[in-house]
Design a protein around this motif. Structure first.
Motif, PDB file in Angstrom:
ATOM      1  N   ASP A  51      16.908   2.333  50.047  1.00 30.89           N
ATOM      2  CA  ASP A  51      17.603   3.425  50.773  1.00 30.89           C
ATOM      3  C   ASP A  51      18.645   3.970  49.953  1.00 30.89           C
ATOM      4  O   ASP A  51      19.161   5.101  50.166  1.00 30.89           O
ATOM      5  CB  ASP A  51      17.771   3.237  52.111  1.00 30.89           C
ATOM      6  N   TYR A  91      18.470  -1.722  51.864  1.00 33.60           N
ATOM      7  CA  TYR A  91      17.230  -1.289  52.835  1.00 33.60           C
ATOM      8  C   TYR A  91      17.621  -1.436  54.002  1.00 33.60           C
ATOM      9  O   TYR A  91      18.120  -2.373  54.588  1.00 33.60           O
ATOM     10  CB  TYR A  91      15.952  -2.162  52.517  1.00 33.60           C
ATOM     11  N   SER A 151      14.635   1.357  59.987  1.00 33.88           N
ATOM     12  CA  SER A 151      14.210   2.470  60.313  1.00 33.88           C
ATOM     13  C   SER A 151      14.134   2.752  61.755  1.00 33.88           C
ATOM     14  O   SER A 151      13.731   1.750  62.457  1.00 33.88           O
ATOM     15  CB  SER A 151      12.858   2.638  59.944  1.00 33.88           C
ATOM     16  N   THR A 155      10.426  -5.102  46.693  1.00 32.34           N
ATOM     17  CA  THR A 155      10.735  -4.111  47.408  1.00 32.34           C
ATOM     18  C   THR A 155       9.871  -3.778  48.677  1.00 32.34           C
ATOM     19  O   THR A 155      10.363  -3.467  49.719  1.00 32.34           O
ATOM     20  CB  THR A 155      10.620  -2.635  46.647  1.00 32.34           C
ATOM     21  N   ASP A 156       8.679  -4.319  48.736  1.00 35.21           N
ATOM     22  CA  ASP A 156       7.731  -4.133  49.948  1.00 35.21           C
ATOM     23  C   ASP A 156       8.231  -5.049  50.859  1.00 35.21           C
ATOM     24  O   ASP A 156       8.095  -4.728  52.151  1.00 35.21           O
ATOM     25  CB  ASP A 156       6.054  -4.289  49.610  1.00 35.21           C
ATOM     26  N   ARG A 201      11.454  -3.936  52.330  1.00 29.35           N
ATOM     27  CA  ARG A 201      11.128  -2.602  53.218  1.00 29.35           C
ATOM     28  C   ARG A 201      10.730  -3.303  54.628  1.00 29.35           C
ATOM     29  O   ARG A 201      10.991  -2.728  55.758  1.00 29.35           O
ATOM     30  CB  ARG A 201      10.290  -1.631  52.827  1.00 29.35           C
ATOM     31  N   ASP A 251      12.550  -2.841  58.332  1.00 22.56           N
ATOM     32  CA  ASP A 251      11.761  -2.015  59.242  1.00 22.56           C
ATOM     33  C   ASP A 251      11.367  -2.762  60.501  1.00 22.56           C
ATOM     34  O   ASP A 251      11.082  -2.214  61.754  1.00 22.56           O
ATOM     35  CB  ASP A 251      10.805  -1.309  58.807  1.00 22.56           C
TER      36      ASP A 251
END
Length: 320
Positions: free
Chosen positions: A42, A64, A67, A99-100, A103, A107
């Motif tokens: 982000d 990150y 959300s 990165t996954d 994230r 979240d």
């Protein structure tokens, strides 16, 4: 006049730097061609590291943030934090490979995840990477309005798990970190690379779902030489990582993820409380090798296993 051994050491160091700089672009290109996802933080922040009131260097952080789509509400500060140390062999650029994972954790757990771009060997051998990770933690602790100091967790992958574990044990007082998460950690350097690989069973040499069963001998030797050979004269008998707690955890001769877990449990019992169920969790990923969660095809069996493990981590961070 420099001694012959000093000249030999400097020459070796220069050769290692040249080889590392030659290999890095090749590794990055191969990673892109094999489908490694592009990092999607982000925001990107550069944390200054000051020496004698001047900025010595900066540490790149991929941030990150949680959300609002998961809970339907805007996340509230201060955030709990997971500091993530990427895999690298201490030598190759690895920031963004997870990165996954970063994230997903942000979240699903409400944590801000900071993926640390620590300095790499051989240009910056031991203990540069450790010092960078420690500097990021100190930065987080100084931002009380933004980050919840009572809910700081640390973790990493492979070499990054080594850094996370060592920093947690050696650099900060007990109680600083709420959780430690170590994916396929590299936790010792005293056993020769060939001996390690020879001890791996045939079943593990060809993982069913993919990933590396072991890092090749030449690569392991190269990584170790880059990280510690140029400073080994200053390391003492314990090798590249010293440890006061966890029964000499990182200086031990046979340290794997399972042994790490056992010693953590022993440490908990030694504190007198005995701990509680779920304090130490081991996830054995059958049929998957080292770096099993990287370059995974969506919808594959390996992809399903990867997400199952990430889910366990998310639950662990949130206290089950």
């Amino acid at each position: 006049m420099p001694s012959l051994s000093t000249l030999r050491s400097k020459t070796q160091h220069l050769l290692l730097i040249l080889l590392a700089k030659t290999l890095r672009p090749m590794v990055v290109t191969l990673a892109r061609l094999s489908g490694t996802p592009k990092a999607t933080p982000d925001s990107i922040e550069y944390v200054p590291v000051n020496t004698n009131n001047t900025t010595d260097h900066t540490i790149k952080l991929h941030t990150y943030t949680p959300s609002s789509s998961t809970s339907g509400e805007e996340p509230r500060t201060p955030f709990p934090v997971l500091i993530n140390c990427c895999g690298s062999g201490f030598v190759m650029p690895g920031q963004g490979l997870g990165t996954d994972y970063c994230r997903y954790i942000a979240d699903t757990t409400g944590h801000t995840v900071l993926d640390v771009g620590y300095r790499l060997a051989p240009e910056h051998p031991f203990p540069a990477a450790l010092e960078d990770v420690a500097a990021v933690i100190s930065h987080v602790l100084s931002q009380s309005a933004k980050y919840d100091a009572s809910r700081i967790s640390i973790g990493g992958f492979s070499a990054g798990a080594n850094l996370a574990t060592s920093v947690a044990v050696n650099y900060f007082p007990p109680g600083t970190f709420k959780n430690l998460v170590a994916f396929y950690p590299v936790l010792e350097a005293s056993i020769p690379a060939a001996t390690k690989i020879a001890s791996v069973s045939e079943a593990l040499r060809k993982p069913k779902y993919g990933g590396m069963a072991t890092v090749p001998v030449l690569a392991m030797r190269f990584f170790q030489a880059c990280y510690v050979s140029c400073v080994e004269a200053d390391l003492g008998e314990e090798g590249c990582v010293r440890s006061e707690g966890l029964a000499g955890l990182c200086g031990a001769r046979e340290v794997s993820g399972a042994v790490l877990a056992r010693r953590l449990r022993e440490e908990r019992r030694g504190e007198g409380g005995g701990g509680k169920e779920g304090d130490v969790v081991v996830v054995r990923v059958a049929g998957c090798g080292h770096a099993f969660d990287k370059r995974v095809k969506a919808g594959s069996e390996r992809g399903e296993v990867k997400m199952e493990v990430y889910e366990v981590v998310a639950k662990f961070l949130n206290g089950w």
